[in-house]
Scaffold this motif. Sequence first.
Motif, PDB file in Angstrom:
ATOM      1  N   GLU A 152       0.816  -1.211   0.000  1.00 16.80           N
ATOM      2  CA  GLU A 152       0.000   0.000   0.000  1.00 16.80           C
ATOM      3  C   GLU A 152       0.855   1.269   0.000  1.00 16.80           C
ATOM      4  O   GLU A 152       0.427   2.314  -0.509  1.00 16.80           O
ATOM      5  N   TYR A 155       2.238   1.588  -3.660  1.00 18.54           N
ATOM      6  CA  TYR A 155       1.203   2.022  -4.588  1.00 18.54           C
ATOM      7  C   TYR A 155       1.040   3.546  -4.610  1.00 18.54           C
ATOM      8  O   TYR A 155       0.573   4.109  -5.592  1.00 18.54           O
ATOM      9  N   ARG A 156       1.404   4.207  -3.534  1.00 17.78           N
ATOM     10  CA  ARG A 156       1.243   5.658  -3.454  1.00 17.78           C
ATOM     11  C   ARG A 156       2.318   6.409  -4.243  1.00 17.78           C
ATOM     12  O   ARG A 156       2.203   7.610  -4.456  1.00 17.78           O
ATOM     13  N   LYS A 247      -8.260  -3.962  -6.908  1.00 15.22           N
ATOM     14  CA  LYS A 247      -7.149  -3.007  -6.962  1.00 15.22           C
ATOM     15  C   LYS A 247      -7.600  -1.653  -7.517  1.00 15.22           C
ATOM     16  O   LYS A 247      -6.799  -0.912  -8.092  1.00 15.22           O
ATOM     17  N   PRO A 250      -5.674   1.522  -5.746  1.00  8.35           N
ATOM     18  CA  PRO A 250      -4.278   1.655  -6.186  1.00  8.35           C
ATOM     19  C   PRO A 250      -4.155   2.065  -7.649  1.00  8.35           C
ATOM     20  O   PRO A 250      -3.273   2.838  -8.017  1.00  8.35           O
TER      21      PRO A 250
END
Length: 289
Positions: A152, A155-156, A247, A250
């Motif tokens: 997570e 993904y940023r 997903k 994301p």
Amino acid sequence: MHTRFILINTSHAGNVGAAARAMKTMGFDDLVLVAPRWANVLRREETIQRASGALDVLDKCRIVDTLDEALDGLTHLCATAMTPRDFGPPTVAPREHFELLLKTQRHAYISRGLEADFALGSEGDPVLESAVAPQRGIGFLFGSERFGMRNEDVYRCHACLSIPSNPQFGSLNIGAALQVIAYDWRLALGGFADAAFGETAVPAAVGTPAGAASGAMADAAQVAGMLGHLEQSLVALGFLDPAAPKKLMPRLNQLFNRAGVTQEEIHILRGIAKAILQQSARKSGPKPT
């Protein structure tokens, strides 16, 4: 461009000191620790010894509880992870990515500067010039020694940096990895031609404070807040099933990272999310009897 190094869930105090030393060697001093193992990590003997004189970096270092708190003012995030993630940002070598990033920066300054001249002539209005600010800060994220970066968190990010290394032995200590990335970033910024160790490779904005202009880039915290708001509205619409989100978020995060949204665009998107939630609330309200 302001530069920040972020260590997430660091478990070895010595690595904090090594990071500070590597940063100071390359002329950087903004270090943030996210939930390190030791609350007093900045005062531990191993940290101070491994810093090898970079005590000013340790003195300035901030400790925060969450990654969100570490991302204020940053508009471009680089993860450091050996393993590419599905649905994550592209995996690239540091030097390659830095060259492309700064080339894009320069083009953005030039194009926005020309738009400004066309709109107001050549009066040199400082408020106008402040709008020419594609990126405000870059952050390099390093995960825990034990388990690396969480999906997570990766993904940023806008890019996942992978240092070219021996395919049979690619293991790098955090301090060593940070040194390599800091070195490549310093080279991309022009080395130490500026005796003041300036970190800006493109003309600095003048006039209004950073973020005041409508064309200012949204930072990572603002994008995260907008995504949270958008997620609520998508659930209310029935488009996103919170029990099986897959997903979607994301992927949307990566879409907005590629788009390079501005603060004004964030306000628009949050306004849309707010309208969706209000409309949904009216539809689900009690029926008149």
